[in-house]
Design a protein around this motif. Structure first.
Motif, PDB file in Angstrom:
ATOM      1  N   SER A 218       0.716 -17.420  -6.651  1.00 56.73           N
ATOM      2  CA  SER A 218      -0.107 -16.476  -6.247  1.00 56.73           C
ATOM      3  C   SER A 218      -0.548 -15.464  -7.178  1.00 56.73           C
ATOM      4  O   SER A 218       0.262 -15.069  -7.995  1.00 56.73           O
ATOM      5  CB  SER A 218       0.548 -16.122  -4.871  1.00 56.73           C
ATOM      6  OG  SER A 218      -0.200 -14.802  -4.276  1.00 56.73           O
ATOM      7  N   SER A 219      -1.885 -14.994  -6.917  1.00 62.28           N
ATOM      8  CA  SER A 219      -2.102 -13.711  -7.888  1.00 62.28           C
ATOM      9  C   SER A 219      -2.405 -12.627  -6.968  1.00 62.28           C
ATOM     10  O   SER A 219      -2.676 -11.499  -7.348  1.00 62.28           O
ATOM     11  CB  SER A 219      -3.492 -14.088  -8.688  1.00 62.28           C
ATOM     12  OG  SER A 219      -4.452 -14.424  -7.594  1.00 62.28           O
ATOM     13  N   VAL A 220      -2.036 -12.858  -5.512  1.00 57.50           N
ATOM     14  CA  VAL A 220      -2.385 -11.473  -4.601  1.00 57.50           C
ATOM     15  C   VAL A 220      -1.009 -11.389  -3.815  1.00 57.50           C
ATOM     16  O   VAL A 220      -1.044 -11.708  -2.662  1.00 57.50           O
ATOM     17  CB  VAL A 220      -3.475 -11.644  -3.942  1.00 57.50           C
ATOM     18  CG1 VAL A 220      -3.805 -10.304  -3.026  1.00 57.50           C
ATOM     19  CG2 VAL A 220      -4.668 -11.918  -4.775  1.00 57.50           C
ATOM     20  N   ILE A 221      -0.035 -10.689  -4.446  1.00 58.69           N
ATOM     21  CA  ILE A 221       1.215 -10.544  -3.696  1.00 58.69           C
ATOM     22  C   ILE A 221       1.263  -9.061  -3.306  1.00 58.69           C
ATOM     23  O   ILE A 221       1.108  -8.137  -3.842  1.00 58.69           O
ATOM     24  CB  ILE A 221       2.373 -10.580  -4.544  1.00 58.69           C
ATOM     25  CG1 ILE A 221       2.591 -12.218  -5.131  1.00 58.69           C
ATOM     26  CG2 ILE A 221       3.721 -10.224  -3.946  1.00 58.69           C
ATOM     27  CD1 ILE A 221       2.880 -13.318  -4.056  1.00 58.69           C
ATOM     28  N   HIS A 222       1.313  -9.065  -1.608  1.00 59.08           N
ATOM     29  CA  HIS A 222       1.314  -7.716  -1.059  1.00 59.08           C
ATOM     30  C   HIS A 222       2.712  -7.357  -0.626  1.00 59.08           C
ATOM     31  O   HIS A 222       3.666  -8.413  -0.075  1.00 59.08           O
ATOM     32  CB  HIS A 222       0.395  -7.810   0.152  1.00 59.08           C
ATOM     33  CG  HIS A 222      -0.892  -7.639  -0.388  1.00 59.08           C
ATOM     34  ND1 HIS A 222      -2.142  -7.174   0.587  1.00 59.08           N
ATOM     35  CD2 HIS A 222      -1.710  -7.556  -1.561  1.00 59.08           C
ATOM     36  CE1 HIS A 222      -3.155  -6.987  -0.034  1.00 59.08           C
ATOM     37  NE2 HIS A 222      -3.072  -7.154  -1.279  1.00 59.08           N
ATOM     38  N   TYR A 223       3.000  -5.942  -0.518  1.00 56.75           N
ATOM     39  CA  TYR A 223       4.060  -5.339   0.279  1.00 56.75           C
ATOM     40  C   TYR A 223       3.829  -5.059   1.544  1.00 56.75           C
ATOM     41  O   TYR A 223       2.596  -4.659   1.877  1.00 56.75           O
ATOM     42  CB  TYR A 223       4.594  -4.184  -0.602  1.00 56.75           C
ATOM     43  CG  TYR A 223       3.739  -3.134  -0.795  1.00 56.75           C
ATOM     44  CD1 TYR A 223       3.280  -2.221   0.268  1.00 56.75           C
ATOM     45  CD2 TYR A 223       3.058  -2.817  -1.961  1.00 56.75           C
ATOM     46  CE1 TYR A 223       2.305  -1.261  -0.003  1.00 56.75           C
ATOM     47  CE2 TYR A 223       1.797  -2.035  -2.120  1.00 56.75           C
ATOM     48  CZ  TYR A 223       1.645  -1.005  -0.903  1.00 56.75           C
ATOM     49  OH  TYR A 223       0.521  -0.262  -1.090  1.00 56.75           O
TER      50      TYR A 223
ATOM     51  N   VAL B 296       3.239   4.999  -0.436  1.00 56.61           N
ATOM     52  CA  VAL B 296       2.390   4.182  -0.090  1.00 56.61           C
ATOM     53  C   VAL B 296       1.992   3.561   1.524  1.00 56.61           C
ATOM     54  O   VAL B 296       0.869   3.022   1.885  1.00 56.61           O
ATOM     55  CB  VAL B 296       2.450   2.706  -0.774  1.00 56.61           C
ATOM     56  CG1 VAL B 296       2.061   3.375  -2.405  1.00 56.61           C
ATOM     57  CG2 VAL B 296       3.682   2.101  -0.758  1.00 56.61           C
ATOM     58  N   GLN B 297       3.074   3.692   2.189  1.00 60.08           N
ATOM     59  CA  GLN B 297       3.177   3.297   3.660  1.00 60.08           C
ATOM     60  C   GLN B 297       3.994   4.266   4.292  1.00 60.08           C
ATOM     61  O   GLN B 297       5.157   4.687   3.812  1.00 60.08           O
ATOM     62  CB  GLN B 297       3.581   1.925   3.927  1.00 60.08           C
ATOM     63  CG  GLN B 297       2.711   0.865   3.513  1.00 60.08           C
ATOM     64  CD  GLN B 297       3.097  -0.491   3.928  1.00 60.08           C
ATOM     65  OE1 GLN B 297       3.836  -1.136   3.486  1.00 60.08           O
ATOM     66  NE2 GLN B 297       2.759  -0.795   5.520  1.00 60.08           N
TER      67      GLN B 297
ATOM     68  N   GLY C 299      -1.505   0.395   5.298  1.00 60.64           N
ATOM     69  CA  GLY C 299      -1.209   0.997   3.865  1.00 60.64           C
ATOM     70  C   GLY C 299      -0.635  -0.368   2.813  1.00 60.64           C
ATOM     71  O   GLY C 299      -0.211  -0.020   1.652  1.00 60.64           O
ATOM     72  N   VAL C 300      -0.694  -1.515   3.483  1.00 59.68           N
ATOM     73  CA  VAL C 300      -0.490  -2.567   2.681  1.00 59.68           C
ATOM     74  C   VAL C 300      -1.039  -2.829   1.526  1.00 59.68           C
ATOM     75  O   VAL C 300      -2.125  -2.423   1.234  1.00 59.68           O
ATOM     76  CB  VAL C 300      -0.256  -3.896   3.370  1.00 59.68           C
ATOM     77  CG1 VAL C 300       0.604  -3.924   4.507  1.00 59.68           C
ATOM     78  CG2 VAL C 300      -1.649  -4.257   3.792  1.00 59.68           C
ATOM     79  N   GLY C 301      -0.400  -3.371   0.287  1.00 60.11           N
ATOM     80  CA  GLY C 301      -1.201  -3.376  -0.773  1.00 60.11           C
ATOM     81  C   GLY C 301      -0.578  -4.196  -1.831  1.00 60.11           C
ATOM     82  O   GLY C 301       0.372  -4.816  -1.794  1.00 60.11           O
TER      83      GLY C 301
END
Length: 203
Positions: free
Chosen positions: A48-53, A140-141, A178-180
């Motif tokens: 994956s190239s888009v890993i979110h928290y 961030v959250q 606020g996930v990113g």
């Protein structure tokens, strides 16, 4: 043990994701191999190239229960912490568009880091609990459990209709907005109230 997760449980996060508000809890499971404990680092995967928290309040089930009513739910959990629902967003979007299950976007190894557990009695009301995530020293959250669409007690009651809850089971209760994106060398630090419970690195 089971890792039970609740999706889209904060209205602002549902808006953020472009999803309608759920009429009942959105439930999915993670395997025990997704757990990441003791502040160990987590390594970005190659799929994956888009890993979110997604930071969440996590409750630990303390006794066997089935068909629990909301008013008795507090008897079935006695510890809380913060956890991160790590999500491969590109995979989730791909599977969702095809109408397919999206477990692979949520259930990979290390996709459920959890902090140290704190007695629920340390907080005046787990149903009105501030929590936040900082990355590299920046908030961030942040959220409060009172903003949930479905409260912790409602979640415990709902899932116990379908699954027998066992001692040690974990419930991730949903994420605020606020996930990113996660990046290599990010330092994630999570708090419940003023208690730091989680501190780990992305490698």
């Amino acid at each position: 043990m089971k890792i039970i997760c609740i999706g889209l449980n904060y209205r602002k996060h549902a808006v953020e994701m472009g999803r309608p508000f759920p009429e009942e809890p959105v439930v999915f499971l993670k395997p025990d191999s997704a757990l990441l404990k003791n502040n160990k680092p987590w390594f970005l995967p190659d799929f994956s190239s888009v890993i979110h928290y997604e930071v969440e309040v996590v409750v630990k089930i303390s006794r066997l229960g089935k068909g629990i009513t909301p008013e008795f739910a507090p008897r079935y959990y006695d510890e809380v912490t913060a956890g991160i629902d790590i999500t491969a967003r590109d995979l989730q979007d791909k599977f969702s568009k095809r109408g397919l299950p999206w477990e692979l976007s949520k259930c990979f190894d290390g996709a459920a880091p959890i902090g140290k557990f704190v007695p629920a009695t340390d907080f005046k009301d787990p149903g009105n609990l501030d929590f936040r995530l900082e990355i590299n020293g920046k908030v961030v959250q942040e959220g409060n459990t009172s903003d949930m669409i479905f409260s912790i007690n409602d979640i415990v009651s709902y899932v116990s209709r379908f699954f027998t809850l066992k001692t040690g089971d974990l419930i991730f209760t949903g994420t605020p907005p606020g996930v990113g994106l996660l990046r290599r060398n990010d330092n994630l630090v999570a708090y419940l109230g003023d208690k730091q419970v989680l501190d780990f690195m992305i490698k």
